[in-house]
Design an enzyme around this catalytic site. Structure first.
Site, PDB file in Angstrom:
ATOM      1  N   HIS A  60      -4.030  11.414 -38.961  1.00 18.61           N
ATOM      2  CA  HIS A  60      -4.080  10.149 -39.707  1.00 18.61           C
ATOM      3  C   HIS A  60      -2.760   9.822 -40.413  1.00 18.61           C
ATOM      4  CE1 HIS A  60      -7.032   7.426 -42.064  1.00 18.61           C
ATOM      5  NE2 HIS A  60      -5.835   6.902 -42.078  1.00 18.61           N
ATOM      6  N   HIS A 232     -10.923  10.155 -43.975  1.00 21.40           N
ATOM      7  CA  HIS A 232     -10.815  10.263 -45.446  1.00 21.40           C
ATOM      8  C   HIS A 232     -12.128  10.166 -46.221  1.00 21.40           C
ATOM      9  CE1 HIS A 232     -10.759   5.939 -44.804  1.00 21.40           C
ATOM     10  NE2 HIS A 232      -9.474   5.876 -44.533  1.00 21.40           N
ATOM     11  N   ASN A 278      -7.020   4.021 -50.786  1.00 21.01           N
ATOM     12  CA  ASN A 278      -8.309   3.581 -50.301  1.00 21.01           C
ATOM     13  C   ASN A 278      -8.811   4.539 -49.216  1.00 21.01           C
ATOM     14  OD1 ASN A 278     -10.532   1.999 -49.872  1.00 21.01           O
ATOM     15  ND2 ASN A 278      -9.461   0.464 -48.644  1.00 21.01           N
ATOM     16  N   ASP A 305      -3.558  10.710 -44.216  1.00 21.64           N
ATOM     17  CA  ASP A 305      -3.542   9.263 -44.480  1.00 21.64           C
ATOM     18  C   ASP A 305      -2.199   8.864 -45.088  1.00 21.64           C
ATOM     19  OD1 ASP A 305      -4.309   6.646 -44.437  1.00 21.64           O
ATOM     20  OD2 ASP A 305      -5.843   6.811 -45.992  1.00 21.64           O
ATOM     21  N   PHE A 323      -2.842  -0.464 -51.467  1.00 24.43           N
ATOM     22  CA  PHE A 323      -3.466   0.871 -51.439  1.00 24.43           C
ATOM     23  C   PHE A 323      -2.616   1.834 -50.610  1.00 24.43           C
ATOM     24  CE2 PHE A 323      -7.225  -1.877 -52.084  1.00 24.43           C
ATOM     25  CZ  PHE A 323      -7.920  -1.168 -53.058  1.00 24.43           C
TER      26      PHE A 323
HETATM   27  O1  DOR Z   1      -4.840   3.860 -48.871  1.00 21.30           O
HETATM   28  C1  DOR Z   1      -4.821   3.399 -47.744  1.00 21.30           C
HETATM   29  N1  DOR Z   1      -3.683   2.935 -47.182  1.00 21.30           N
HETATM   30  N2  DOR Z   1      -5.960   3.314 -47.080  1.00 21.30           N
HETATM   31  C2  DOR Z   1      -6.057   2.686 -45.920  1.00 21.30           C
HETATM   32  O2  DOR Z   1      -7.111   2.651 -45.386  1.00 21.30           O
HETATM   33  C3  DOR Z   1      -4.895   1.993 -45.348  1.00 21.30           C
HETATM   34  C4  DOR Z   1      -3.640   2.602 -45.810  1.00 21.30           C
HETATM   35  C5  DOR Z   1      -2.454   1.751 -45.515  1.00 21.30           C
HETATM   36  O3  DOR Z   1      -2.285   1.321 -44.367  1.00 21.30           O
HETATM   37  O4  DOR Z   1      -1.633   1.542 -46.433  1.00 21.30           O
HETATM   38 ZN    ZN Z   2      -5.292   5.261 -43.090  1.00 21.79          ZN
HETATM   39 ZN    ZN Z   3      -8.425   4.258 -43.855  1.00 24.46          ZN
END
Ligand code: DOR
Ligand code: ZN
Ligand code: ZN
Length: 425
Positions: A60, A232, A278, A305, A323
């Protein structure tokens, strides 16, 4: 070309092997992994006191290219991952344009071949433009070489359409990586809905925002037989539902990110958008459930992530900043410090969750140190103590709440196809 990795503590989940031994690499392939190997070699790497794991695989990652090169590029993101100990990463499709076509998939694959020291696999978007209206060309993208489909960044809110995507994924034998978030329930939330959101007067994101989609997606996987990988996971009920789905024998796997097993809402420093991601970091109860789920192998995978953003974007208020936090260069540190050195998981589980299991999710012949395997290897110094310093990051993104974190454990050498692509010095 021959390389000998000498006297490391070899952790090979494929054989449940945990022993001090040598590894002989010949022309990029592991030839032997046993005992003491003597002879003449082109290169000898002394791994005394080190852990030798199959190359880490991050399911991820947001590489941001094409379209958001001011946040990160395929080159900077993959080099940051190499420094973090990763030999393979999966690039999520929320690029601009979204990775929803043969052309964009091919662009990323070709670019990565040119600039990336590690393996970059591409995740295709579920719907065109990630707009949730019409399926993307999943079959075409599969022909170009995607490893999975995902709508990451959001959920496909139309369950009927998502079911069609799962049927397609099942047919093509690729996993569906699910970001679980009912967008209609978010209502402008920026952090977890709980004590901290109350205290700061910031709108919150409740657990149910995630949980209702986790439930839905498990049920659609049950109906279609598609391999579902939950991204996540952050809540106590996600842990429970994954546990129950597995007990039922459903084709479900799940990941947790380091920030979710390290932090809870109490740790958030008001108006520091480096604590905004997120799903958000949740309550202490959720944190404990995630740690337990990792310990008991309810959660198969630790992924990052990795979500780089610019300094300007993250300097905004916690309500208005985007996010996401970076993770490629902190994952080993947090996993070792929070989970391994505390005795919650052992070295074998770490290698399983960061390499062997991700490979099984993708269905690729990686994540092992077996003879005959491609020599993707990560060497980790389990005892190295240091402070995380964003200034040392290779990633263009410096957005992390872990600057200054006191870590123990570091990836010191990353080897791809027998060649060292990163070395700590
Ligand atoms: O915190 C996050 N950032 N969650 C996500 O689902 C997308 C990601 C982003 O692409 O910045
Ligand atoms: Zn992500
Ligand atoms: Zn995500």
């Amino acid at each position: 070309m021959t390389t000998l990795i000498k006297s490391g503590r070899v952790i090979n989940p494929a054989k449940k092997q945990d022993e001090v031994c040598d590894i002989l690499i010949e022309d990029g392939i592991i030839k032997r992994c046993e005992g003491v190997i003597s002879g003449e070699f082109d290169e000898v790497i002394d791994a005394g006191g080190m852990l030798v794991m199959p190359g880490l695989i991050d399911l991820h990652v947001h590489l941001r290219e094409p379209g958001f090169e001011y946040k990160e590029t395929i080159e900077t993101g993959s080099k940051a991952a190499a420094k973090g100990g990763y030999t393979t990463i999966c690039a999520m499709p929320n690029t601009k344009p979204a990775t929803d076509s043969r052309e964009t998939v091919r662009y990323i694959i070709d670019k990565a071949k040119e600039v990336s020291p590690i393996n970059v696999l591409v995740v295709g978007a579920v719907t065109k433009g990630q707009a949730g209206k019409e399926l993307s060309d999943i079959e075409g993208m599969k022909e170009e070489g995607i490893c999975a489909i995902s709508e990451d960044g959001k959920s496909v809110m139309n369950a009927g359409l998502y079911r069609e995507a799962m049927k397609k994924a099942k047919e093509l034998n690729i996993p569906v990586m699910a970001h679980c978030e009912d967008i209609n329930m978010v209502c402008g939330g920026a952090i977890n809905k709980g004590t901290k959101s109350e205290e700061l007067g910031v709108r919150g994101i409740s657990n149910a925002v995630e949980d209702v989609i986790v439930a839905r997606d498990i049920l659609i996987a049950k109906e279609t037989g598609a391999r579902l990988h939950l991204c996540h996971c952050s809540t106590v009920d996600s842990e429970r539902m994954v546990r129950e789905a597995k007990a039922e024998g459903l084709p479900v796997t799940a990941e947790v990110c380091p920030h979710h097993f390290t932090l809870c809402e109490d740790d958030i420093i008001s108006n520091d958008a480096n604590y905004k991601m997120n799903p958000p970091v949740r309550s202490r109860k959720d944190l404990e459930a995630l740690r337990n789920g990792l310990k008991n192998d309810v959660f198969d995978v630790i992924s990052t992530d990795h979500a780089p953003h610019s300094a300007e974007e993250k300097s905004r208020s916690i309500e208005t900043a985007p996010f996401g936090i970076v993770g490629s260069e902190t994952a080993v540190a947090l996993t070792m410090t929070e989970l391994v050195h505390t005795g919650l998981i052992n070295y074998m589980q770490m290698a399983e969750k960061m390499s062997y299991n991700p490979a099984r999710v993708l269905g690729i012949p990686k994540g092992t140190l077996n003879e005959g395997a491609v020599a993707d290897i990560t060497i980790i110094d389990p005892d190295r103590e240091y402070e995380i310093d964003v200034e040392s990051f290779v990633s263009m993104g410096k957005n992390t709440p872990f600057n200054g974190y006191k870590a123990k454990g570091m990836a010191v050498r990353t080897i791809v196809e027998g060649k060292t692509v990163y070395k700590y010095e």
